[in-house]
Design a protein around this motif. Structure first.
Motif, PDB file in Angstrom:
ATOM      1  N   ARG A   1       0.838  -1.205   0.000  1.00 33.67           N
ATOM      2  CA  ARG A   1       0.000   0.000   0.000  1.00 33.67           C
ATOM      3  C   ARG A   1       0.866   1.245   0.000  1.00 33.67           C
ATOM      4  O   ARG A   1       0.613   2.181  -0.735  1.00 33.67           O
ATOM      5  CB  ARG A   1      -0.837   0.042   1.272  1.00 33.67           C
ATOM      6  CG  ARG A   1      -2.063  -0.735   1.168  1.00 33.67           C
ATOM      7  CD  ARG A   1      -3.200  -0.074   1.949  1.00 33.67           C
ATOM      8  NE  ARG A   1      -4.302  -0.991   1.836  1.00 33.67           N
ATOM      9  CZ  ARG A   1      -4.547  -1.921   2.746  1.00 33.67           C
ATOM     10  NH1 ARG A   1      -3.837  -1.975   3.852  1.00 33.67           N
ATOM     11  NH2 ARG A   1      -5.515  -2.779   2.554  1.00 33.67           N
ATOM     12  N   LEU A   2       1.907   1.221   0.839  1.00 32.13           N
ATOM     13  CA  LEU A   2       2.705   2.433   1.032  1.00 32.13           C
ATOM     14  C   LEU A   2       3.503   2.826  -0.201  1.00 32.13           C
ATOM     15  O   LEU A   2       3.931   3.964  -0.312  1.00 32.13           O
ATOM     16  CB  LEU A   2       3.656   2.258   2.226  1.00 32.13           C
ATOM     17  CG  LEU A   2       2.985   2.344   3.595  1.00 32.13           C
ATOM     18  CD1 LEU A   2       3.992   2.088   4.693  1.00 32.13           C
ATOM     19  CD2 LEU A   2       2.344   3.713   3.783  1.00 32.13           C
TER      20      LEU A   2
ATOM     21  N   GLY B   1       2.210   2.627  -3.100  1.00 30.86           N
ATOM     22  CA  GLY B   1       1.240   3.106  -4.069  1.00 30.86           C
ATOM     23  C   GLY B   1       0.587   2.032  -4.912  1.00 30.86           C
ATOM     24  O   GLY B   1      -0.087   2.344  -5.892  1.00 30.86           O
TER      25      GLY B   1
ATOM     26  N   ARG C   1       1.021   7.521   9.726  1.00 37.06           N
ATOM     27  CA  ARG C   1       0.072   6.650   9.023  1.00 37.06           C
ATOM     28  C   ARG C   1      -1.159   7.432   8.595  1.00 37.06           C
ATOM     29  O   ARG C   1      -1.721   7.185   7.527  1.00 37.06           O
ATOM     30  CB  ARG C   1      -0.323   5.474   9.910  1.00 37.06           C
ATOM     31  CG  ARG C   1       0.813   4.463  10.095  1.00 37.06           C
ATOM     32  CD  ARG C   1       0.460   3.446  11.165  1.00 37.06           C
ATOM     33  NE  ARG C   1      -0.738   2.677  10.833  1.00 37.06           N
ATOM     34  CZ  ARG C   1      -0.719   1.614  10.048  1.00 37.06           C
ATOM     35  NH1 ARG C   1       0.415   1.188   9.541  1.00 37.06           N
ATOM     36  NH2 ARG C   1      -1.826   0.975   9.775  1.00 37.06           N
TER      37      ARG C   1
ATOM     38  N   CYS D   1      -0.895   9.127   5.323  1.00 36.31           N
ATOM     39  CA  CYS D   1      -0.982   8.245   4.155  1.00 36.31           C
ATOM     40  C   CYS D   1      -2.301   7.503   4.085  1.00 36.31           C
ATOM     41  O   CYS D   1      -2.414   6.519   3.360  1.00 36.31           O
ATOM     42  CB  CYS D   1       0.122   7.203   4.193  1.00 36.31           C
ATOM     43  SG  CYS D   1       1.709   7.891   3.885  1.00 36.31           S
TER      44      CYS D   1
ATOM     45  N   MET E   1      -3.551   5.442   6.147  1.00 39.65           N
ATOM     46  CA  MET E   1      -3.445   4.047   6.572  1.00 39.65           C
ATOM     47  C   MET E   1      -4.250   3.785   7.847  1.00 39.65           C
ATOM     48  O   MET E   1      -4.277   2.670   8.335  1.00 39.65           O
ATOM     49  CB  MET E   1      -1.982   3.661   6.803  1.00 39.65           C
ATOM     50  CG  MET E   1      -1.109   3.748   5.565  1.00 39.65           C
ATOM     51  SD  MET E   1      -1.434   2.463   4.363  1.00 39.65           S
ATOM     52  CE  MET E   1      -0.674   1.056   5.171  1.00 39.65           C
TER      53      MET E   1
ATOM     54  N   THR F   1      -4.614   5.764  -0.162  1.00 45.57           N
ATOM     55  CA  THR F   1      -3.168   5.699  -0.026  1.00 45.57           C
ATOM     56  C   THR F   1      -2.480   5.737  -1.388  1.00 45.57           C
ATOM     57  O   THR F   1      -1.533   6.498  -1.596  1.00 45.57           O
ATOM     58  CB  THR F   1      -2.770   4.404   0.703  1.00 45.57           C
ATOM     59  OG1 THR F   1      -3.520   4.325   1.903  1.00 45.57           O
ATOM     60  CG2 THR F   1      -1.295   4.400   1.015  1.00 45.57           C
TER      61      THR F   1
ATOM     62  N   ILE G   1      -2.378   9.158  -2.717  1.00 50.30           N
ATOM     63  CA  ILE G   1      -1.482  10.034  -1.959  1.00 50.30           C
ATOM     64  C   ILE G   1      -0.029   9.775  -2.374  1.00 50.30           C
ATOM     65  O   ILE G   1       0.762  10.702  -2.550  1.00 50.30           O
ATOM     66  CB  ILE G   1      -1.688   9.810  -0.446  1.00 50.30           C
ATOM     67  CG1 ILE G   1      -3.099  10.281  -0.072  1.00 50.30           C
ATOM     68  CG2 ILE G   1      -0.633  10.535   0.364  1.00 50.30           C
ATOM     69  CD1 ILE G   1      -3.515   9.952   1.326  1.00 50.30           C
ATOM     70  N   VAL G   2       0.313   8.493  -2.572  1.00 52.17           N
ATOM     71  CA  VAL G   2       1.667   8.167  -3.027  1.00 52.17           C
ATOM     72  C   VAL G   2       1.921   8.798  -4.387  1.00 52.17           C
ATOM     73  O   VAL G   2       3.006   9.328  -4.650  1.00 52.17           O
ATOM     74  CB  VAL G   2       1.860   6.640  -3.100  1.00 52.17           C
ATOM     75  CG1 VAL G   2       3.203   6.296  -3.706  1.00 52.17           C
ATOM     76  CG2 VAL G   2       1.726   6.029  -1.719  1.00 52.17           C
TER      77      VAL G   2
ATOM     78  N   VAL H   1       4.240  11.342  -1.927  1.00 51.04           N
ATOM     79  CA  VAL H   1       4.499  11.116  -0.512  1.00 51.04           C
ATOM     80  C   VAL H   1       5.080   9.717  -0.326  1.00 51.04           C
ATOM     81  O   VAL H   1       4.443   8.723  -0.667  1.00 51.04           O
ATOM     82  CB  VAL H   1       3.208  11.251   0.323  1.00 51.04           C
ATOM     83  CG1 VAL H   1       3.498  11.002   1.793  1.00 51.04           C
ATOM     84  CG2 VAL H   1       2.589  12.616   0.114  1.00 51.04           C
TER      85      VAL H   1
ATOM     86  N   HIS I   1       6.910   6.849   2.291  1.00 47.46           N
ATOM     87  CA  HIS I   1       6.784   6.526   3.712  1.00 47.46           C
ATOM     88  C   HIS I   1       7.721   5.365   4.038  1.00 47.46           C
ATOM     89  O   HIS I   1       7.625   4.312   3.424  1.00 47.46           O
ATOM     90  CB  HIS I   1       5.325   6.121   3.969  1.00 47.46           C
ATOM     91  CG  HIS I   1       4.991   5.970   5.422  1.00 47.46           C
ATOM     92  ND1 HIS I   1       3.710   6.136   5.890  1.00 47.46           N
ATOM     93  CD2 HIS I   1       5.725   5.666   6.504  1.00 47.46           C
ATOM     94  CE1 HIS I   1       3.683   5.942   7.199  1.00 47.46           C
ATOM     95  NE2 HIS I   1       4.890   5.650   7.587  1.00 47.46           N
TER      96      HIS I   1
END
Ligand SMILES: Nc1ncnc2c1ncn2[C@@H]1O[C@H](COP(=O)(O)OP(=O)(O)OP(=O)(O)O)[C@@H](O)[C@H]1O
Ligand SMILES: [Mg+2]
Lengths: 381, 315, 237
Positions: free
Chosen positions: B202-203, B205, C49, C52, C54, C73, C76-77, C81, C83
């Motif tokens: 998820r992080l 993207g 978190r 993002c 989360m 998320t 946003i990435v 951004v 993380h």
């Protein structure tokens, strides 16, 4: 909202006693009310309630009760409970028809035999957990019918044809079935539903019903007592927090196998009850469809609750039955045909998992606590 | 004394030395075993796809394949398409169904709670199986094979048929393509990232939901292909995939549940074991039980299977 | 008031019924390094978190004037951004190189390859182990990998959750030097959660102290470093 009654107070106990008495009266009278295949017509479809179906539902309740011990209470995913139920059913069937035992006396073999069987089954479960256990038990469930059909045992089990059990479960002469019937028949209102005398078949059905009810009650009572004590607490601890349980001195291995043993023994009794009920055992009745059905009953009724087993048994008996009896779409004359029952059960399973994770029992409890609140006993008493 | 014991064992299992020393019979069973094994391998691959990405076993995998095979029937027998084309169409259609199923029934659940998901797949199994029964009934039908009949190579009763060659070839092609897809493409990278660490996926993207949907679609397509390989040997009817599912589960467990290569080798081994045991030990009723025995032994002795990676189970 | 690059107002976050952030405000100007300090369980990780998406959040998160709250998320990435989560957050089954490639998952430009090589130069260990599964790296190596992966996005805002966790003091110092270098070279705005307060305050422009889900103190990093309370609680002298 009504004022809460304090748990354990006289009022609360009174209410519990009244509840149980009402329950007993209903259970005792129902067979007479539905002895001549009660079948209401709703929206142009005839639905049978049927004493026979109810009896079968009772046997299924006990089967779910057994599954509940291993899966619901001690958290070991068993998709193969039908194996134990089938073994119990076949053991009883063979002993009754070949060796002329009585059904009840076969329990003397079924219960210890299946307990042992469950313990043996539980041994691999010590190493195999969670999903893997599910996988294994699922496969075991699917294999039961082919074991029954094995050539070496087919002459005893009847192989693919199944085994009709020759035994007559006739009510003893002292049973006051006719008296009760006449007596009920005389009550205005309800009385018209009760036949003014039972035919031989009806008498047998009523008698079987009572036998099954008594067996079921004994099972539920025993299981309730087991679960209320040390053993039950250990099971729940294993389910909720195995590491913590082990750390606080619960012997994981012993309790896990014990839970499988009890689970299998209760399942075996359910098998005996099913054999008693239908007087016939066939290999495919105890295949993986039954295993899945029992899981459906467990989840729909409420995993980890005793009431859940009751609801679940009724659900898996009547949902498929009634959906096969729904031959036209309610209110219309669109014809329906095919195995809707299984589809509806599947839908129910998903819906309950999604919307009511505690199952029906959890839902009932919430409603009940709204209508008749019970406050916990205040501390220091 | 050793000889005595041996004769006794042979007697118990009703094994005749004639059979055991019959090379052609061996070879015939090896071919048949490989052919069956290839089909188990395909469904096992589908199971592994889902297990790798989501950490649970999709008990409805056999049912999705069942649906796929009925679609093959519709496209080929009813619509008259060439069988291979019908199989491709059915693969696409069953992928679409699987994506829908994943979107509606699976995605609403938190992906790290495995148990409810397993229960949901059991519910799906009931629904899909009975839907197939409702739509197509319980009459048995026969399905044509993608491969020509006949055998290019024969030694007495041992025939290496086109079908065996085709089944094996298909499975190896599927594994090869799958390998390329997963290791060389972006969607493959996303899929493996999601399998490896959901939160980090998820992080960076990756859209986790659609990626898992893609996994379901791919698994359903492979399962359908597997069904289309296996069914021509049997007759098509609604309960046919259950047995296949059990053998495939055994294959996947043997291979290690999260290894694609393992699934294929597991499938072939289970296929071989099944045919050899059934023939030489006369255990036709116990074919299914051999699969269960394989599962049991593997899980007891080596829970990660032959090729699986050790991984903390998320239950 | 000129709007800051990252402008957070009334941010609340909860895990189920447990409310963790009770409405916090903070902002970071473009190109600045901000540090968040706080005791264990104060809600630092939760803050990152929340940025993002989360966790479930309420409140406003503006990045370069655009509202991020309510976005997913993945989107946003795509705003840039990156993380680095607390712990490792690498993909253990993927090779080192594939881990770096996932960092650039949302990038569509042609320079991804070159960036991979550049990070191999910065962190030679990663280059040596490029085909090895990330799960087989040491904790510190994985931490480097996680940071390099985040930078593969060429982020405009980099969120770092305890980057020094598990690193040797020497490595930590050089890591922070590298972060300041990246910050100076690429102008990357950074929001760092760090237990090594002395080091973090040394490189940061602004600092926020979280206590039980609320901003207890805030201000320029050097002022906070001189604050008696901060000194006693986080710097230990
Ligand atoms: N997944 C979760 N579910 C429920 N509560 C959580 C969850 N994650 C964190 N919390 C709670 O939220 C609070 C803040 O946690 P958070 O991880 O943000 O703290 P932190 O400041 O990062 O601490 P640390 O310095 O230890 O990393 C803690 O009380 C924690 O128990
Ligand atoms: Mg933290």
């Amino acid at each position: 909202m009504k004022a809460a009654v304090v748990a354990g107070s006289r009022q609360h106990r009174q209410r519990q006693v009244i509840g149980w008495v009402l329950f007993a009266v209903v259970v005792a009278l129902i067979p007479f009310l539905i002895a001549d295949t009660y079948s209401p017509t709703i929206f142009g479809n005839r639905y049978t309630v049927g004493l026979g179906n109810l009896s079968q539902a009772i046997a299924l309740m006990v089967a779910i009760l057994g599954l509940n011990i291993a899966t619901g209470y001690s958290g070991q995913l068993s998709l193969g409970h039908s194996f134990f139920v089938g073994s119990g059913a076949y053991l009883s069937a063979v002993m009754v028809s070949e060796f002329h035992w009585s059904y009840l006396s076969t329990l003397g073999v079924v219960v210890p035999g299946l307990f042992l069987f469950g313990v043996i089954f539980g041994l691999p479960a010590l190493r195999i957990q969670g999903l893997y256990l599910g996988l294994l038990t699922f496969a075991v469930a699917a294999v039961f019918p082919s074991i029954i059909r094995l050539e070496n045992v087919a002459n005893r089990t009847g192989g693919s044809n199944g085994l009709s059990i020759e035994s007559d479960l006739e009510p003893p002469t002292w049973a006051p079935l006719d008296t009760v019937t006449e007596w009920l028949h005389a009550i205005p209102g309800v009385g018209s539903r009760v036949p003014d005398g039972l035919t031989g078949r009806q008498e047998e059905a009523v008698y079987k019903y009572f036998l099954l009810v008594i067996m079921a009650m004994v099972c539920f009572w025993l299981v309730r007592n087991i679960l209320a004590g040390r053993v039950g607490r250990a099971f729940v601890a294993i389910r909720d927090n195995p590491l913590g349980a082990a750390a606080s001195g619960v012997n994981l291995a012993a309790y896990k196998t014990l839970s499988f043993g009890i689970s299998a023994a209760v399942g075996g009794v359910a098998g005996t009850m099913l054999a008693m009920h239908s007087g016939f055992v066939g290999p495919d009745e105890f295949g993986f469809s039954l295993a899945i059905l029992l899981i459906v009953g467990l989840i729909v009724g409420g995993s980890g609750t005793l009431h859940g087993a009751v609801v679940g048994g009724l659900a898996i008996q009547y949902v498929p039955l009634w959906s096969s009896q729904t031959q036209t779409l309610p209110g219309t004359d669109v014809a329906l045909e095919g195995p809707y029952g299984a589809a509806i059960l599947g839908g129910l399973l998903i819906a309950i998992t999604f919307a009511l994770p505690g199952g029906a029992a959890h839902g009932f409890r919430r409603i009940k606590s709204r209508l008749m609140p019970v406050a916990p006993q205040p501390p220091g008493r | 004394m050793v000889l005595g014991a041996l004769t006794w064992v042979l007697g118990v299992f009703d094994i005749s030395l004639d059979k055991l020393s019959n090379g052609e019979l061996w070879l015939a069973q090896v071919f048949r075993g490989l052919s069956d094994g290839a089909t188990y391998a395909s469904v096992a691959l589908a199971l592994v796809m889902i297990y790798k990405s989501t950490g649970f076993i999709n008990f409805a995998q056999g049912s999705l394949a069942l649906l796929g095979v009925y679609l093959v029937y519709v496209f080929s027998v009813e619509q008259g398409l060439p069988v291979a084309l019908a199989v491709v169409c059915a693969m696409v259609a069953s992928s679409a169904v699987a994506m829908f199923v994943e979107r509606v029934f699976i995605r609403p659940f938190p992906p790290d709670h495995v148990l409810p998901l397993v229960i949901v797949t059991l519910g799906l199994l009931l629904i899909i199986d009975s839907a197939v029964g409702i739509v197509w009934g319980f009459r048995t039908r026969s399905l044509p094979s993608m491969f020509p009949s006949g055998a290019p190579i024969e030694w007495g009763i041992a025939q290496l048929t086109w079908r065996t060659i085709g089944n094996l070839g298909t499975v190896f092609a599927v594994v090869g393509l799958l390998y390329l897809l997963l290791s060389r493409t972006k969607v493959g990278l996303a899929f493996r990232a999601v399998s490896s660490n959901l939160e980090s996926a998820r992080l960076v993207g990756i859209r986790v939901g659609p990626t898992l949907g893609f996994g379901w679609a791919l698994a359903a397509a492979i399962g359908t292909l597997g069904g289309a390989l296996v069914v021509p040997d049997l007759l098509l009817e609604p309960s046919i995939m259950l047995r296949v599912l059990i053998f495939s589960l055994a294959a996947a467990a043997l291979g290690g549940l999260d290894s694609m290569v393992g699934a294929v080798i597991g499938g072939l081994v289970v296929g071989l074991a099944r045919n050899l045991l059934v023939t030489f030990l006369d255990l036709s009723e116990l074919a299914l039980a051999t699969a269960v025995a394989v599962i049991l032994v593997v899980l007891l002795v080596r829970p990660t299977g032959l090729f699986g990676s050790t991984r903390v189970e998320r239950v | 008031m000129s709007a800051a690059y990252l402008e957070v107002a009334g941010l609340k976050a909860a895990y189920g019924d447990i409310q963790v952030l009770h409405g916090i405000d903070f902002s970071v100007d473009e190109g600045q390094i901000a540090v968040i300090l706080g005791a264990n369980g104060a809600g630092k990780t939760t803050t990152l978190r929340a940025l993002c998406a989360m966790v479930s959040t309420e409140g406003s998160i503006k990045l370069a004037g655009e509202e991020l709250a309510g976005q997913r998320t993945a989107d946003i990435v795509r705003r840039g951004v990156a993380h680095v989560p607390q712990g490792r957050g690498t993909f253990p089954d993927l090779s080192v190189e594939e881990n770096l490639m996932t960092g650039a998952f949302v990038r569509t430009d042609a320079k991804v390859r070159a960036d991979v090589e550049q990070w191999y130069e910065t962190f030679p260990v990663l280059g040596e182990r490029r085909n090895q599964a990330a799960g087989s790296l040491s904790g510190g190596e994985q931490q480097m990998l996680a940071i390099a992966r985040a930078l593969m996005l060429r982020p405009s805002l980099l969120l770092l959750d305890e980057p020094s966790l598990g690193l040797a003091p020497m490595i930590t110092r050089s890591l922070f030097e590298q972060l300041t270098a990246i910050n100076a070279a690429a102008g990357t705005t950074m929001l760092v959660v760090e237990q090594n307060a002395a080091l973090a305050l040394g490189v940061a422009d602004v600092a926020y102290v979280l206590e039980a889900g609320e901003v207890a103190l805030s201000g320029p990093a050097d002022e906070l470093a001189a604050d008696d309370n901060v000194r006693r609680a986080y710097l230990g002298y």
